[in-house]
Structures are given as structure tokens and as C-alpha cells.
Design a protein around this motif. Structure first.
Motif, PDB file in Angstrom:
ATOM      1  N   ALA A 179       0.766  -0.988   0.323  1.00 41.39           N
ATOM      2  CA  ALA A 179      -0.107   0.303  -0.083  1.00 41.39           C
ATOM      3  C   ALA A 179       0.548   0.852   0.187  1.00 41.39           C
ATOM      4  CB  ALA A 179      -1.179  -0.342   0.877  1.00 41.39           C
ATOM      5  N   LYS A 180       2.273   1.065  -0.735  1.00 33.74           N
ATOM      6  CA  LYS A 180       3.586   2.196   0.245  1.00 33.74           C
ATOM      7  C   LYS A 180       3.132   3.267   1.379  1.00 33.74           C
ATOM      8  CE  LYS A 180       3.720   1.941  -5.418  1.00 33.74           C
ATOM      9  NZ  LYS A 180       5.092   1.086  -5.056  1.00 33.74           N
ATOM     10  N   ALA A 195      -3.345   0.533   5.518  1.00 31.83           N
ATOM     11  CA  ALA A 195      -3.729  -1.033   5.476  1.00 31.83           C
ATOM     12  C   ALA A 195      -3.724  -1.710   6.710  1.00 31.83           C
ATOM     13  CB  ALA A 195      -2.435  -1.812   4.470  1.00 31.83           C
ATOM     14  N   MET A 196      -2.288  -1.438   7.514  1.00 29.98           N
ATOM     15  CA  MET A 196      -2.257  -2.095   9.553  1.00 29.98           C
ATOM     16  C   MET A 196      -3.642  -2.190  10.062  1.00 29.98           C
ATOM     17  SD  MET A 196       0.625  -3.789   9.512  1.00 29.98           S
ATOM     18  CE  MET A 196       0.410  -3.737  11.672  1.00 29.98           C
ATOM     19  N   THR A 197      -4.132  -0.532  10.372  1.00 34.56           N
ATOM     20  CA  THR A 197      -6.194  -0.431  10.729  1.00 34.56           C
ATOM     21  C   THR A 197      -6.622  -0.650  10.053  1.00 34.56           C
ATOM     22  OG1 THR A 197      -4.950   2.359  11.274  1.00 34.56           O
ATOM     23  CG2 THR A 197      -6.807   1.611  11.175  1.00 34.56           C
ATOM     24  N   MET A 198      -7.061  -1.300   8.702  1.00 34.16           N
ATOM     25  CA  MET A 198      -7.710  -2.131   8.423  1.00 34.16           C
ATOM     26  C   MET A 198      -7.957  -3.451   8.906  1.00 34.16           C
ATOM     27  SD  MET A 198      -9.376  -2.487   4.195  1.00 34.16           S
ATOM     28  CE  MET A 198      -9.796  -0.500   3.695  1.00 34.16           C
ATOM     29  N   ALA A 199      -6.775  -3.321   8.617  1.00 36.79           N
ATOM     30  CA  ALA A 199      -6.724  -5.161   9.127  1.00 36.79           C
ATOM     31  C   ALA A 199      -6.531  -5.153  10.359  1.00 36.79           C
ATOM     32  CB  ALA A 199      -5.262  -6.231   9.032  1.00 36.79           C
ATOM     33  N   VAL A 241       8.304   4.013  11.502  1.00 31.23           N
ATOM     34  CA  VAL A 241       9.370   3.529  10.464  1.00 31.23           C
ATOM     35  C   VAL A 241       9.318   3.765   9.724  1.00 31.23           C
ATOM     36  CG1 VAL A 241      10.339   1.613   9.756  1.00 31.23           C
ATOM     37  CG2 VAL A 241       9.227   1.032  11.940  1.00 31.23           C
ATOM     38  N   MET A 242       7.492   4.221   8.715  1.00 32.16           N
ATOM     39  CA  MET A 242       8.077   4.414   7.515  1.00 32.16           C
ATOM     40  C   MET A 242       8.341   5.846   7.808  1.00 32.16           C
ATOM     41  SD  MET A 242       6.415   4.035   4.200  1.00 32.16           S
ATOM     42  CE  MET A 242       6.128   2.956   4.100  1.00 32.16           C
ATOM     43  N   SER A 243       7.882   7.121   8.748  1.00 32.09           N
ATOM     44  CA  SER A 243       8.339   8.443   8.924  1.00 32.09           C
ATOM     45  C   SER A 243      10.135   8.614   9.075  1.00 32.09           C
ATOM     46  CB  SER A 243       7.320   9.025   9.886  1.00 32.09           C
ATOM     47  OG  SER A 243       8.079   8.905  10.885  1.00 32.09           O
ATOM     48  N   ILE A 289      -8.890   3.465  -2.007  1.00 34.33           N
ATOM     49  CA  ILE A 289      -8.990   2.719  -0.549  1.00 34.33           C
ATOM     50  C   ILE A 289      -8.774   1.245  -1.182  1.00 34.33           C
ATOM     51  CG2 ILE A 289     -10.947   1.860  -1.572  1.00 34.33           C
ATOM     52  CD1 ILE A 289     -11.170   2.529   2.069  1.00 34.33           C
ATOM     53  N   GLY A 290      -8.399   1.071  -2.710  1.00 36.86           N
ATOM     54  CA  GLY A 290      -8.366  -0.179  -3.480  1.00 36.86           C
ATOM     55  C   GLY A 290      -7.266  -1.121  -2.975  1.00 36.86           C
ATOM     56  N   PRO A 291      -5.918  -0.204  -2.688  1.00 38.22           N
ATOM     57  CA  PRO A 291      -3.525  -0.582  -3.177  1.00 38.22           C
ATOM     58  C   PRO A 291      -3.870  -1.237  -1.687  1.00 38.22           C
ATOM     59  CG  PRO A 291      -4.084   0.980  -4.339  1.00 38.22           C
ATOM     60  CD  PRO A 291      -5.395   0.932  -3.919  1.00 38.22           C
ATOM     61  N   VAL A 292      -4.906  -0.106   0.011  1.00 40.01           N
ATOM     62  CA  VAL A 292      -4.933  -0.350   1.111  1.00 40.01           C
ATOM     63  C   VAL A 292      -5.797  -2.273   1.114  1.00 40.01           C
ATOM     64  CG1 VAL A 292      -5.960   0.653   3.493  1.00 40.01           C
ATOM     65  CG2 VAL A 292      -5.013   2.350   1.416  1.00 40.01           C
TER      66      VAL A 292
END
Length: 370
Positions: A30-31, A37-41, A233-235, A176-179
Motif C-alpha cells: 500500500a506504499k 492497511a494495518m488499521t483496516m486489518a 518506521v515509514m516516517s 482505497i483499493g491498494p489499501v
């Protein structure tokens, strides 16, 4: 029967779900939106836990294997329970192999992999041989060490002014698709769907009336932590580095330079890696033994070492680390929804039908009596 307290259950859930998860940048498909994506999961994971707890509440004194025996009968339920035991052992084997590969890559480059895996599995086997109560106490001891280590890493990253919130932008650039694609099935399967393992352990909780409350609060807390670590980590690394680094948290920590003397904090990340993998490996190993005991009726002490030997032998079936990673992320994560979603849903539905059939039968009997 061995028993654990509500605090021990809470810590087991937290330490198990954390495992080695924060060391990797999960959801990278999801870049910059990997944290979304983590939140949705995490939300889907909580819904799955509602299913697990609902099933457990029907038979509070039953473990996972016993629940399938109750709902599906001796032969079908026993077969499903046996498959679960094999799956738990397989997942434990993957953690054993992870320890061997990562130790060879990062620390002991000339030490034979078989020796590293043998040592860590022996420690896990010894813990399992002592039972759930001892494992829960070990998790209690490791929890503050892991907590302080993560807190120290977070503080040092902010003191060094490494996080840059702009690295998390643009937000949902491609919709939202890639997420959603990154969240399901991969992130739901690992780590949040692994909560299914607690169908093995909930029967051992002393205060069963607080099972739902303790489980949900522990899962909500650990989910928030995992989402935060993903964002952090991403930031720090940005998308380009996060995509190509094997251990993003290790890479982020290596960037810390304070007062020309505080650096090379790799040892903290290594410690967290071993704690996470040990807890996950042992929990899965123990779950395999307990489930096998429930469906076969064999004595616990007679299963511990044979299961350990099988796990160790299976850890050599993968020819190399590339194959190990491919099998884990491209194959295993697509199969495990069967154990985490499909079978528990069947368990839920069968139980409801049985309950209504029983109520209808009782009503019919009452009518005939009247």
C-alpha cells in the motif's frame, strides 16, 4: 488443570501479537498507506476475535480441539483438530527457521544454521515441557524488557529528530483499493488473524467472566501499538528504503546518532527479535501439543518431544531463505484464512443450528407433555 490469570492472558496476547511484527514494514504494497492497511486489518482482526470469543463462550472449559469435537463429532472434529495441530507446528517451524536465517545474516555468519535452530528449539521445548503456567510466567518476565526496549527506541528516534510526517503522504493517492488489497488476506492473516490460537488457551483462564473484556482491550492496545510502529518506521525511512530493507526497524535504529557517542543500537533490535520469535515459536509449539492431546487423548508428556523433533526436522525442508520467504508470504498467507476465518465461521454456524435444533426439540417435548 493448569490455570492462568487475567493479567497473564493479557500479556500473552500482547507479546504474542507483537512478536517480531514491528521489525518489518508490513503492508508495504500500500506504499505510504501501509499504516492504513494495518488499521483496516486490525479492525477485521477484532471482528474475527468476536467470532472466536462467541464460540469459546459456548463451552468455556473446552480447548480448540475439544470445540471441534463437540461441534463436528468424533471423526470429522478430530480430523479438523489434527489439521490445526499440524498447522500450529508448521507455523512454529517457520519461526525456528526465521531465527536460523536472521542469526546467520545479522550476527553469527559462520555458525552452522542447524546449531542455532537446535538451541532455540531446545529452549522452546523445555518451556513447553513445563506447561502453560511456566510459559505465561516467562512471558511476564519478557514483557517489561520488550516494553522498555521499544520505548527507548521510540524516544531516541524522536530525540534524534528522524521521523518526518511528510513521508506518510500522499494519503490514499490511488484510492482505497491498494489499501484493502494489502490488508486482506496478508495483514489479516499475519498478525491479527493469529488470535485464533487463543481458542487453545482461553479454557485455562481462571476468571472466565472477564475473558471478553481482557481479550478485546489487550488486542485493541497492541493493534494501536503496531499501527504506530508502522507509521514511525515509514516516517523515518520513507517509502524507497522501507521497500528494499529486510529489517526496516533495524535500519531506522542504525540512523540514530546522538552526541557523537550514542549509536550502534542494533543490540536492542536483536534482543527484540529474539524475544518476539521465541514467544511466537513457543506459543505455537505449545498449541500444537495441547490440540494434539485433545484430539488423540495421548498424554501431554508423551507429545512434547516428538512434536519438537518434527518441528526441527521440518525446518530443513525449505532449501534456502528465498524459498522460505516466498512460501511464507506468497503461499502460506493465502491458505491460512481457512484456519482463521472459514473453519471458525463454520464452527459458529454449526453451533447456532445445534442450539436452535435443541431448543425446538425441547419445545416440541414440552408441547407433547402438555
Amino acid at each position: 488443570m493448569q490455570q492462568i490469570g487475567k493479567q497473564q492472558l493479557s500479556i500473552l496476547i500482547i507479546v504474542f501479537l507483537i512478536g517480531s511484527t514491528p521489525l518489518f514494514e508490513l503492508g508495504i504494497k500500500a506504499k505510504p498507506d501501509s499504516w492504513l492497511a494495518m488499521t483496516m486489518a486490525a479492525v477485521i482482526g477484532l471482528l474475527l476475535t468476536v467470532i472466536y470469543v462467541t464460540v469459546q463462550k459456548r463451552a468455556p472449559e473446552a480447548g480448540l480441539g475439544e470445540l471441534y469435537l463437540i461441534h463436528f463429532g468424533k471423526w470429522l472434529g478430530g480430523a479438523v483438530g489434527l489439521i490445526y495441530a499440524l498447522w500450529f507446528a508448521y507455523e512454529s517451524m517457520r519461526n525456528v527457521r526465521d531465527v536460523g536465517e536472521l542469526t546467520n545474516m545479522a550476527l553469527l555468519t559462520v555458525t552452522p544454521k542447524w546449531m542455532i535452530m537446535l538451541l532455540i528449539l531446545f529452549v522452546a521445548a523445555y518451556t513447553v515441557s513445563k506447561g502453560l503456567e511456566v510459559f505465561a510466567r516467562v512471558a511476564q518476565l519478557l514483557f517489561p524488557i520488550a516494553g522498555i526496549s521499544y520505548l527507548l527506541i521510540i524516544l531516541l528516534l524522536f530525540i534524534a529528530k528522524l521521523p518526518d510526517i511528510h513521508q506518510l503522504l500522499p494519503l490514499m493517492e490511488n484510492g482505497i483499493g491498494p489499501v484493502a488489497k494489502a490488508a486482506f488476506p496478508d495483514l489479516v492473516s499475519f498478525p491479527f488473524g493469529q488470535m485464533v490460537i487463543f481458542l487453545v488457551y482461553w479454557k485455562y483462564l481462571k476468571e472466565k467472566q472477564v475473558l471478553r473484556k481482557v481479550t478485546f482491550w489487550a488486542q485493541v492496545g497492541v493493534s494501536a501499538f503496531l499501527i504506530f510502529m508502522n507509521m514511525l518506521v515509514m516516517s523515518v525511512l520513507g517509502l524507497s528504503l522501507s521497500e528494499v530493507t529486510a529489517l526496516p526497524l533495524l535500519q531506522a535504529v542504525q540512523l540514530i546518532r546522538l552526541a557523537n557517542f550514542l549509536e550502534r543500537l542494533d543490540v536492542i533490535v536483536t534482543l527484540l527479535l529474539y524475544i518476539g520469535l521465541y514467544v511466537k515459536m513457543t506459543a505455537l509449539y505449545l498449541a500444537a501439543v495441547l490440540t494434539l492431546k485433545e484430539v488423540t487423548g495421548a498424554a501431554y508428556r508423551h507429545l512434547v518431544w516428538p512434536v519438537g523433533v518434527a518441528i526441527y526436522a521440518a525446518s530443513f525442508l525449505e532449501p534456502n531463505n528465498t524459498y522460505h520467504i516466498w512460501l511464507g508470504f506468497d503461499v502460506t498467507l493465502k491458505i491460512v484464512p481457512l484456519f482463521q476465518i472459514v473453519l471458525p465461521l463454520l464452527l459458529l454456524i454449526v453451533g447456532v443450528r445445534k442450539r436452535y435444533k435443541k431448543a425446538a426439540q425441547q419445545h416440541s417435548d414440552a408441547g407433547q407433555t402438555g
